[in-house]
Design a protein around this motif. Structure first.
Motif, PDB file in Angstrom:
ATOM      1  N   HIS A 193      12.894  27.742 -30.814  1.00 38.47           N
ATOM      2  CA  HIS A 193      11.682  28.252 -31.464  1.00 38.47           C
ATOM      3  C   HIS A 193      11.777  28.090 -32.986  1.00 38.47           C
ATOM      4  O   HIS A 193      10.846  27.588 -33.622  1.00 38.47           O
ATOM      5  N   GLU A 233       3.241  29.171 -34.650  1.00 37.28           N
ATOM      6  CA  GLU A 233       3.446  30.158 -33.581  1.00 37.28           C
ATOM      7  C   GLU A 233       2.515  29.930 -32.394  1.00 37.28           C
ATOM      8  O   GLU A 233       2.949  29.999 -31.249  1.00 37.28           O
ATOM      9  N   ALA A 234       1.241  29.672 -32.656  1.00 37.85           N
ATOM     10  CA  ALA A 234       0.285  29.497 -31.560  1.00 37.85           C
ATOM     11  C   ALA A 234       0.675  28.324 -30.667  1.00 37.85           C
ATOM     12  O   ALA A 234       0.637  28.432 -29.440  1.00 37.85           O
ATOM     13  N   THR A 235       1.096  27.229 -31.265  1.00 37.12           N
ATOM     14  CA  THR A 235       1.508  26.056 -30.497  1.00 37.12           C
ATOM     15  C   THR A 235       2.774  26.362 -29.696  1.00 37.12           C
ATOM     16  O   THR A 235       2.876  25.989 -28.526  1.00 37.12           O
ATOM     17  N   HIS A 293       3.779  29.248 -28.556  1.00 39.09           N
ATOM     18  CA  HIS A 293       3.429  30.123 -27.434  1.00 39.09           C
ATOM     19  C   HIS A 293       2.729  29.331 -26.328  1.00 39.09           C
ATOM     20  O   HIS A 293       3.011  29.524 -25.155  1.00 39.09           O
ATOM     21  N   ARG A 294       1.836  28.438 -26.727  1.00 33.58           N
ATOM     22  CA  ARG A 294       1.132  27.594 -25.746  1.00 33.58           C
ATOM     23  C   ARG A 294       2.110  26.712 -24.969  1.00 33.58           C
ATOM     24  O   ARG A 294       1.933  26.457 -23.787  1.00 33.58           O
ATOM     25  N   LEU A 295       3.172  26.273 -25.616  1.00 32.26           N
ATOM     26  CA  LEU A 295       4.175  25.413 -24.978  1.00 32.26           C
ATOM     27  C   LEU A 295       5.235  26.188 -24.221  1.00 32.26           C
ATOM     28  O   LEU A 295       6.122  25.595 -23.598  1.00 32.26           O
ATOM     29  N   GLY A 296       5.176  27.516 -24.272  1.00 33.99           N
ATOM     30  CA  GLY A 296       6.144  28.336 -23.548  1.00 33.99           C
ATOM     31  C   GLY A 296       7.407  28.665 -24.311  1.00 33.99           C
ATOM     32  O   GLY A 296       8.382  29.152 -23.735  1.00 33.99           O
ATOM     33  N   TRP A 297       7.407  28.450 -25.615  1.00 36.35           N
ATOM     34  CA  TRP A 297       8.572  28.754 -26.450  1.00 36.35           C
ATOM     35  C   TRP A 297       8.287  29.924 -27.380  1.00 36.35           C
ATOM     36  O   TRP A 297       8.893  30.059 -28.416  1.00 36.35           O
ATOM     37  N   GLY A 298       7.389  30.803 -26.962  1.00 34.77           N
ATOM     38  CA  GLY A 298       6.973  31.930 -27.803  1.00 34.77           C
ATOM     39  C   GLY A 298       7.973  33.046 -27.831  1.00 34.77           C
ATOM     40  O   GLY A 298       8.964  33.102 -27.226  1.00 34.77           O
TER      41      GLY A 298
END
Length: 91
Positions: free
Chosen positions: A72, A82-84, A86-91
């Protein structure tokens, strides 16, 4: 990792301002760098040991969370927000 340049990864107990924070990237993303940043100290990725241990129950979970946290923060080094993440599953 060959593309990660001038970055140091450090471990501290907790972030003093946000005690539940698991990790933090401090520096200039590659997408923000210009010639006037040459000679700067290395960017830093902080991993907060106690905060990670608080959200994990086993050593295997700690290892997985450290991996997620470092990936991350490295993503921030490459300018990923951050938004990207989270969308990719690394939030």
């Amino acid at each position: 990792m060959d593309l990660v340049d001038n970055v140091v990864v450090l471990v501290e107990d907790r972030n003093p301002d946000e005690p539940t924070l698991l990790g933090l990237y401090e520096g200039y993303a590659l997408t923000e760098r210009s010639w006037d940043l040459s000679g700067q100290l290395p960017d830093r990725i902080m991993v907060y040991r106690e905060a990670i241990c608080d959200v994990c129950e086993t050593a295997a979970q700690v290892a997985e969370e450290v991996t997620i946290t470092v990936v991350h923060e490295i993503a921030h080094h490459f300018g990923i927000d951050e938004a990207t993440l989270h969308r990719l599953g690394w939030g």
